[in-house]
Write a protein that holds these residues in place. Structure first.
Motif: not given
Length: 284
Positions: A155-181
């Motif tokens: 029974p979740i309210s439609i509204d949300s006050n979720a928080q992501i604090n102090n996130a760090s996305i660092r030093g990753n190697t990300i290779n995506l498929p070449s179809n462009g989507n």
């Protein structure tokens, strides 16, 4: 089987997943038709309490039917006070996550994190991972995104006050498929949520774009979402970044004046995005 590893509704504590191979999950299990399925590792916590999650030390998550790693944190606003929120600290480091999902759908993120209700993540580290050739986005983080599956279960309210604090996305190697989507790193803030994220020193190839951060309008309540980013020293193939504020909330970038020279790849900066200041909300 529906997941390689499924952990759900843990009442606090620590979880460490190290040096495992999770390969070849096929899809929906008949006994759990309503849950997300096909992930290599899925952690679903929809009850109050705090958990510390570490996924590190050369886990190999590959060739699964959907996301490599899927995390859902959710708690119904109507039934929880802030002290009863579902909370977590998450560390995803030094893993190899590849060839999950299906690029023709597309489906199957390398890493997918979803926060709903009044869930809160006080620390998030995504560090030094190799994320290759997954069917959908490399890293997909969404706050306030109410999925039909979870809304049916809770029974979740439609509204949300979720928080992501102090996130760090660092030093990753990300290779995506070449179809462009697919997007290298996707950050979405819906409803009245907050995202504080540093995206730094990542190498993103074939992303469309490398990073896309979007603040959406809050159609469910009065308070808008907030985003604060630092985007620095990332190496991207074109297009590099899309930063979009399509709601009425505050979207700030700490290094906005130098973002074009701080990173490679073309950048689209939409209206309503301003320079942030450390220590002044929404920036940490």
């Amino acid at each position: 089987v529906s997941q390689g590893v499924l952990l759900s509704n843990l009442v606090g504590g620590q979880i460490e997943v190290t040096d495992n191979s999770i390969i070849g999950t096929t899809g929906i299990a008949a006994e759990f038709p309503d849950l997300p399925s096909g992930q290599g590792l899925a952690l679903i916590n929809v009850i109050p309490g705090n958990i510390d999650i570490t996924l590190s030390d050369q886990n190999r998550i590959s060739e699964n039917a959907d996301d490599g790693f899927f995390l859902l944190l959710s708690s119904p606003i109507a039934e929880s006070t802030p002290t009863e929120a579902t909370t977590a600290n998450v560390n995803i480091s030094n893993n190899r996550i590849e060839n999950n999902g299906d690029s023709t759908d597309p489906s199957g993120d390398g890493i997918s994190l979803v926060l709903e209700g009044n869930a809160r993540m006080d620390r998030l580290v995504i560090l030094d991972n190799v994320i290759n050739n997954n069917g959908d986005d490399g890293v997909d983080i969404r706050s306030g995104f109410i999925s039909s599956t979870v809304s049916d279960l809770l029974p979740i309210s439609i509204d949300s006050n979720a928080q992501i604090n102090n996130a760090s996305i660092r030093g990753n190697t990300i290779n995506l498929p070449s179809n462009g989507n697919q997007v290298g790193i996707r950050l979405d803030a819906h409803q009245a949520t907050r995202l504080q994220t540093t995206v730094e020193n990542n190498q993103i190839l074939e992303g469309n774009p490398g990073l896309e951060a979007t603040l959406f309008a809050n159609t469910a309540g009065e308070n808008p979402a907030e985003i604060c980013l630092r985007v620095q020293d990332n190496q991207n193939s074109d297009p590099g970044f899309n930063l979009l504020n399509i709601g009425a909330g505050t979207f700030q970038v700490l290094n906005l004046p130098t973002i074009l020279t701080d990173n490679t790849g073309s950048t689209t900066i939409g209206p309503g995005i301003t320079t942030g200041t450390t220590g002044i909300a929404p920036c940490p």
